[in-house]
Write an enzyme that holds these catalytic residues in place. Structure first.
Site, PDB file in Angstrom:
ATOM      1  N   LEU A  65       0.809  -1.215   0.000  1.00  0.00           N
ATOM      2  CA  LEU A  65       0.000   0.000   0.000  1.00  0.00           C
ATOM      3  C   LEU A  65       0.846   1.271   0.000  1.00  0.00           C
ATOM      4  CD1 LEU A  65      -2.866  -0.988   2.483  1.00  0.00           C
ATOM      5  CD2 LEU A  65      -3.093  -0.516   0.039  1.00  0.00           C
ATOM      6  N   ALA A  88      -3.500  -2.950   6.738  1.00  0.00           N
ATOM      7  CA  ALA A  88      -3.271  -1.874   7.717  1.00  0.00           C
ATOM      8  C   ALA A  88      -2.279  -2.332   8.771  1.00  0.00           C
ATOM      9  CB  ALA A  88      -4.586  -1.487   8.407  1.00  0.00           C
ATOM     10  N   SER A 131     -13.160   1.394  11.366  1.00  0.00           N
ATOM     11  CA  SER A 131     -13.030   0.790  12.688  1.00  0.00           C
ATOM     12  C   SER A 131     -13.824   1.538  13.744  1.00  0.00           C
ATOM     13  CB  SER A 131     -11.546   0.773  13.096  1.00  0.00           C
ATOM     14  OG  SER A 131     -11.392   0.431  14.450  1.00  0.00           O
ATOM     15  N   GLU A 133     -12.711   2.112  16.504  1.00  0.00           N
ATOM     16  CA  GLU A 133     -11.740   2.952  17.210  1.00  0.00           C
ATOM     17  C   GLU A 133     -11.836   4.408  16.771  1.00  0.00           C
ATOM     18  OE1 GLU A 133      -9.525   2.474  19.664  1.00  0.00           O
ATOM     19  OE2 GLU A 133     -10.054   0.374  19.994  1.00  0.00           O
ATOM     20  N   TYR A 154      -3.822   4.925  15.545  1.00  0.00           N
ATOM     21  CA  TYR A 154      -4.572   4.009  14.685  1.00  0.00           C
ATOM     22  C   TYR A 154      -5.958   4.565  14.383  1.00  0.00           C
ATOM     23  CZ  TYR A 154      -7.401  -0.050  13.372  1.00  0.00           C
ATOM     24  OH  TYR A 154      -8.270  -0.905  12.740  1.00  0.00           O
ATOM     25  N   HIS A 184     -13.901  -7.759  16.240  1.00  0.00           N
ATOM     26  CA  HIS A 184     -14.310  -9.070  15.754  1.00  0.00           C
ATOM     27  C   HIS A 184     -13.097  -9.991  15.798  1.00  0.00           C
ATOM     28  CE1 HIS A 184     -13.198  -6.407  12.464  1.00  0.00           C
ATOM     29  NE2 HIS A 184     -12.820  -7.472  11.755  1.00  0.00           N
TER      30      HIS A 184
END
Length: 337
Positions: A65, A88, A131, A133, A154, A184
Site C-alpha cells: 500500500l 493496515a 473501525s 476505534e 490508529y 471481531h
C-alpha cells in the site's frame, strides 16, 4: 464470467475469511501481500495449496500500500469487480509506538489505493475497512451518525481513510463504502491481540506450561463479534445498488474481565488465580466503551450477528487447546514461568 476481487491484507484474519467466502461464491481472488524474507501465508495455506482449487482462482501478488504506481498497474492488469482494503497496521497499542508507520500504511495507504482506482480508470467497487476505534471517547451506543473522537494514532489514521473514501465517492462518483466494524475475533486473530492472548494463555495454563497472564485495563468495554460473520457483511455492502457506510456490531457490551471469565470458564478455571496487572499494557489514552448499533445493517443488508462474546471465547479457547495439543504431540514447546 466469474467476478474478480482484490483483497489487500489477505494474509490477515479478515482477509483469509473473506478469501474463503469469495472463493465459495465462485470469485477469482487476487490477494496483495508485502514482500518479506519469510512466508506469512499460514491463514490461507489451506485454500492456496488446496489441490481441488483451480490454480487461477486464488492468485497472490507482492504489492504494498506504500507503492501507488504498483497499485495502479495491478488494478489495470486485474480489472477487479470489487476491491477490499483490509491492509493496515491494525494493532492499536502498537500505533502509539509507531505512529508514523501507522499513519502511512493505515491512513495514506487507503488514499493511495483510492487514487490508484481513479487513475487506473477501472470501474470497480471499493470496501474500506473502517473501525470502531474512530469513535474513541464518544459515548456509546455508536452508529453511523455518531461523531468521531479517536484516541490513538490508529484511530486517527482510520478516520483519514474513512473520510477519504467518502470524498472520492462524492468527488469522483467512486462506488466506495466504509464498513465500521467493531471488535471481531476468531481463532485466526494475532497472538498479540488481547482476546487471542487470553485464549492462548488459557490453553497453556491448563496444560501447565504457563503460570500467569499479564494484562492491562480489565474494565474496558467492547463489542466483540465473530470474524467469519463480519466478512459476510463486507460482501453484502458491495452488492447494494448505492454505496453507503455501515456499522457492523453485535450490540452486546462486555468488559475484558467478562471475556476473561468466559474464556477461563471453558476449561473450568478461575481466572482471578492466574491474571496479573501490568501497566505496560495500558494505552496512553484509553477508549472506555465501544458498543455498536448495527440497526442500519440489519435493515438494509439483512445482516445481524449471531455469535456473542461468551460463545466466541469458547470457540477460541477450544481452538487454542486443540492447537496446543497438536504441538505437544509433535515437539516440545516453550514453558512460560
Amino acid at each position: 464470467m466469474p467476478k474478480t476481487a482484490v483483497i489487500t491484507g489477505i494474509t490477515g484474519q479478515d482477509g483469509s475469511y473473506l478469501a474463503e467466502l469469495l472463493l465459495g461464491k465462485g470469485y477469482e481472488v487476487h490477494g496483495l501481500m508485502r514482500r518479506s524474507s519469510s512466508f506469512n501465508t499460514e491463514r490461507i495455506d489451506h485454500i492456496y495449496q488446496d489441490p481441488h482449487t483451480p490454480d487461477r482462482r486464488l492468485v497472490l501478488h507482492h504489492c504494498d500500500l506504500s507503492d501507488g504506481v504498483a497499485l495502479v498497474n495491478l488494478l489495470r492488469d486485474v480489472r477487479p469487480d470489487e476491491v477490499y482494503n483490509l491492509g493496515a497496521q491494525s494493532h492499536v497499542r502498537v500505533s502509539f509506538d509507531a505512529p508514523l508507520y501507522t499513519g502511512d500504511v493505515t491512513g495514506l495507504g487507503a488514499v493511495r489505493l483510492l487514487e490508484a482506482i481513479r487513475a487506473s480508470g477501472v470501474q470497480t467497487r471499493l470496501y474500506q475497512a473502517s473501525s470502531s476505534e474512530m469513535f474513541g471517547s464518544t459515548p456509546p451506543p455508536q452508529n453511523e451518525a455518531t461523531p468521531f473522537h479517536p484516541r490513538s494514532p490508529y484511530g486517527c489514521a482510520k478516520v483519514m481513510a474513512y473520510w477519504s473514501t467518502v470524498n472520492y465517492r462524492e468527488a469522483y462518483g467512486l462506488f466506495g463504502v466504509n464498513g465500521i466494524l467493531f471488535n471481531h475475533e476468531s481463532p485466526r486473530r494475532g497472538e498479540t491481540f488481547v482476546t487471542r492472548k487470553i485464549t492462548r494463555a488459557v490453553a497453556r495454563i491448563q496444560a501447565g506450561l504457563q503460570e500467569h497472564l499479564y494484562l492491562g485495563n480489565l474494565d474496558a468495554v467492547r463489542d466483540w463479534g465473530y470474524a467469519p460473520e463480519y466478512v459476510e457483511a463486507m460482501w453484502l455492502m458491495l452488492q447494494r445498488d448505492e454505496p453507503d457506510d455501515y456499522v457492523v456490531a453485535t450490540g452486546v457490551a462486555a468488559t475484558v474481565r467478562d471475556f476473561l471469565q468466559a474464556a477461563f470458564a471453558t476449561v473450568d478455571l478461575d481466572w482471578e488465580r492466574y491474571v496479573r496487572f501490568d501497566a505496560k499494557y495500558e494505552r496512553p489514552s484509553e477508549v472506555d466503551a465501544l458498543i455498536g448499533d448495527a440497526s442500519k445493517a440489519k435493515s438494509l443488508l439483512d445482516w445481524s450477528a449471531k455469535v456473542q462474546f461468551d460463545e466466541l471465547a469458547r470457540i477460541m479457547v477450544e481452538s487454542d487447546v486443540r492447537q496446543l495439543t497438536d504441538e505437544l504431540s509433535g515437539h516440545r514447546v516453550r514453558v512460560d514461568r
